[in-house]
Design an enzyme around this catalytic site. Sequence first.
Site, short mmCIF file in Angstrom:
data_model
loop_
_atom_site.label_atom_id
_atom_site.label_comp_id
_atom_site.label_asym_id
_atom_site.label_seq_id
_atom_site.Cartn_x
_atom_site.Cartn_y
_atom_site.Cartn_z
N LYS A 160 1.11 -1.35 -0.27
CA LYS A 160 0.26 -0.08 0.14
C LYS A 160 0.98 1.26 0.02
O LYS A 160 0.44 2.06 -0.44
CB LYS A 160 -0.74 0.26 1.47
CG LYS A 160 -1.85 -1.06 1.14
CD LYS A 160 -2.91 -1.36 2.24
CE LYS A 160 -3.98 -1.98 1.74
NZ LYS A 160 -5.37 -1.73 2.94
N ASP B 77 -12.71 1.64 1.89
CA ASP B 77 -12.59 1.22 3.18
C ASP B 77 -14.08 1.92 3.89
O ASP B 77 -14.64 0.96 4.12
CB ASP B 77 -10.80 0.94 3.74
CG ASP B 77 -10.89 -0.26 3.23
OD1 ASP B 77 -11.35 -1.19 2.70
OD2 ASP B 77 -9.69 -0.15 3.82
P1 NDP Z 1 -2.07 -1.64 9.77
O1 NDP Z 1 -0.89 -3.06 10.82
O2 NDP Z 1 -2.22 -0.65 9.60
O3 NDP Z 1 -3.30 -1.57 12.27
C1 NDP Z 1 -3.21 -2.55 12.88
C2 NDP Z 1 -3.71 -2.15 14.24
O4 NDP Z 1 -3.93 -2.68 15.45
C3 NDP Z 1 -2.04 -0.60 15.09
O5 NDP Z 1 -2.75 0.34 15.91
C4 NDP Z 1 -1.29 -1.91 15.85
O6 NDP Z 1 -0.48 -1.33 16.92
C5 NDP Z 1 -3.40 -2.74 16.61
N1 NDP Z 1 -2.08 -4.06 17.10
C6 NDP Z 1 -1.56 -5.12 16.08
N2 NDP Z 1 -1.36 -6.28 16.77
C7 NDP Z 1 -2.11 -5.73 18.41
C8 NDP Z 1 -1.75 -6.56 19.26
N3 NDP Z 1 -1.25 -7.79 19.40
N4 NDP Z 1 -2.50 -5.34 20.39
C9 NDP Z 1 -2.58 -5.02 20.47
N5 NDP Z 1 -3.19 -3.74 19.42
C10 NDP Z 1 -2.71 -4.37 17.81
O7 NDP Z 1 -3.02 -3.13 9.74
P2 NDP Z 1 -4.85 -2.06 9.22
O8 NDP Z 1 -5.55 -1.30 9.97
O9 NDP Z 1 -4.92 -1.81 7.59
O10 NDP Z 1 -5.58 -3.60 9.24
C11 NDP Z 1 -6.45 -4.17 10.96
C12 NDP Z 1 -6.54 -5.53 10.48
O11 NDP Z 1 -7.97 -5.08 10.30
C13 NDP Z 1 -6.54 -6.43 9.75
O12 NDP Z 1 -5.66 -7.10 10.02
C14 NDP Z 1 -7.85 -7.04 9.08
O13 NDP Z 1 -7.33 -7.99 9.80
C15 NDP Z 1 -8.49 -6.11 9.08
N6 NDP Z 1 -9.07 -5.11 8.00
C16 NDP Z 1 -9.94 -5.18 7.68
C17 NDP Z 1 -10.70 -5.17 6.87
C18 NDP Z 1 -11.74 -6.04 5.42
O14 NDP Z 1 -12.73 -5.68 4.98
N7 NDP Z 1 -12.86 -6.73 6.38
C19 NDP Z 1 -10.04 -4.40 6.37
C20 NDP Z 1 -8.61 -3.55 6.37
C21 NDP Z 1 -8.02 -4.22 7.51
P3 NDP Z 1 0.61 -0.75 16.46
O15 NDP Z 1 0.78 0.51 15.48
O16 NDP Z 1 0.99 -0.72 17.97
O17 NDP Z 1 1.39 -2.22 16.56
#
Ligand code: NDP
Length: 275
Positions: free
Chosen positions: A68, A104
């Site tokens: 992306k 999205d």
């Molecule tokens: P990003 O990597 O951009 O963001 C993930 C977020 O989750 C960050 O704030 C991260 O925190 C947090 N995070 C990750 N692991 C943990 C953890 N173990 N405990 C607490 N917080 C955590 O991912 P996206 O925002 O693009 O996507 C997130 C999820 O949403 C994807 O994994 C997917 O499953 C889902 N998704 C679904 C979509 C759909 O169409 N249904 C579309 C897009 C996403 P930190 O920055 O601290 O790592």
Amino acid sequence: MTTAATALVCLLGDPVAHSLSPQIHTAAFAAAGVDAVYVACRVDDPAAAVDGLMALGALGANITVPHKRTVWTRVPHRTAEAELIGAANTLYRDGGRWVVDNTDAAGVHRVLVDDLGIGRGDGVVVFGAGGAARAVVVALGRLGTQVRVEARRSAQAAAVQALARSVGAEDLSHDQTPRLVVNATPLGLHGERLPTRYHDLGTGQMVLDLVYGPTATPLVADARARGCRAVDGLGMLVGQAAAAFECWTDRPAPVEAMWSAARAGLATRAPDGAG
Ligand code: NDP
């Protein structure tokens, strides 16, 4: 059947083998009578792939992790929506150039309104502060909701909170119980649980888990066991695909056909292949 006139749409990512998008878009093209094919491409040089798609006369593309950011910097023409969210998932042609867009927020809007009945003044807690959370808060802000963003990194949470405010959301204070809890982290993808406070739901509260899989995610299962309405991320996936379809074809998306294909694709997965 493909012909010499069949248009090409690709998914660029790595990995892509898990993606439901080929099934969803193939069903959509068939249902709408669009002469196009959708192919998932595992790509290790996204910049070259974007140039190559233009050279091939492709109709458009979806972009997924980890490309992306590269595509964002490679393509200078961005919709206002992509600029607002700060991320892109769709490429479409505007004459001889690519435009990057983000579908999205449009995708999750359908879920918030049609499936959950969320509207002005409702309180929502969003857990996570990444790209998906940014799209969710844009949709929530436009609906005039009250939003609280929670994430393990407070600076990221504050930035997403500010984005929510900038599009019309009010802040939901810490002593207010949200009507809706949104999981915008990957937690649950492989059965992991969110912190307990997100599962501790009461009557009338609802859950939107952006994660999805062939069986209910832990958060969705817990919410349902407590009698709460809960939906997973499949609706957002279909919603963003519908909005991308409309970008490429300028026609209304055949949403029911896309839903059927998504459900059928998911049903063939092993339980741990969620997401
Ligand atoms: P990003 O990597 O951009 O963001 C993930 C977020 O989750 C960050 O704030 C991260 O925190 C947090 N995070 C990750 N692991 C943990 C953890 N173990 N405990 C607490 N917080 C955590 O991912 P996206 O925002 O693009 O996507 C997130 C999820 O949403 C994807 O994994 C997917 O499953 C889902 N998704 C679904 C979509 C759909 O169409 N249904 C579309 C897009 C996403 P930190 O920055 O601290 O790592």
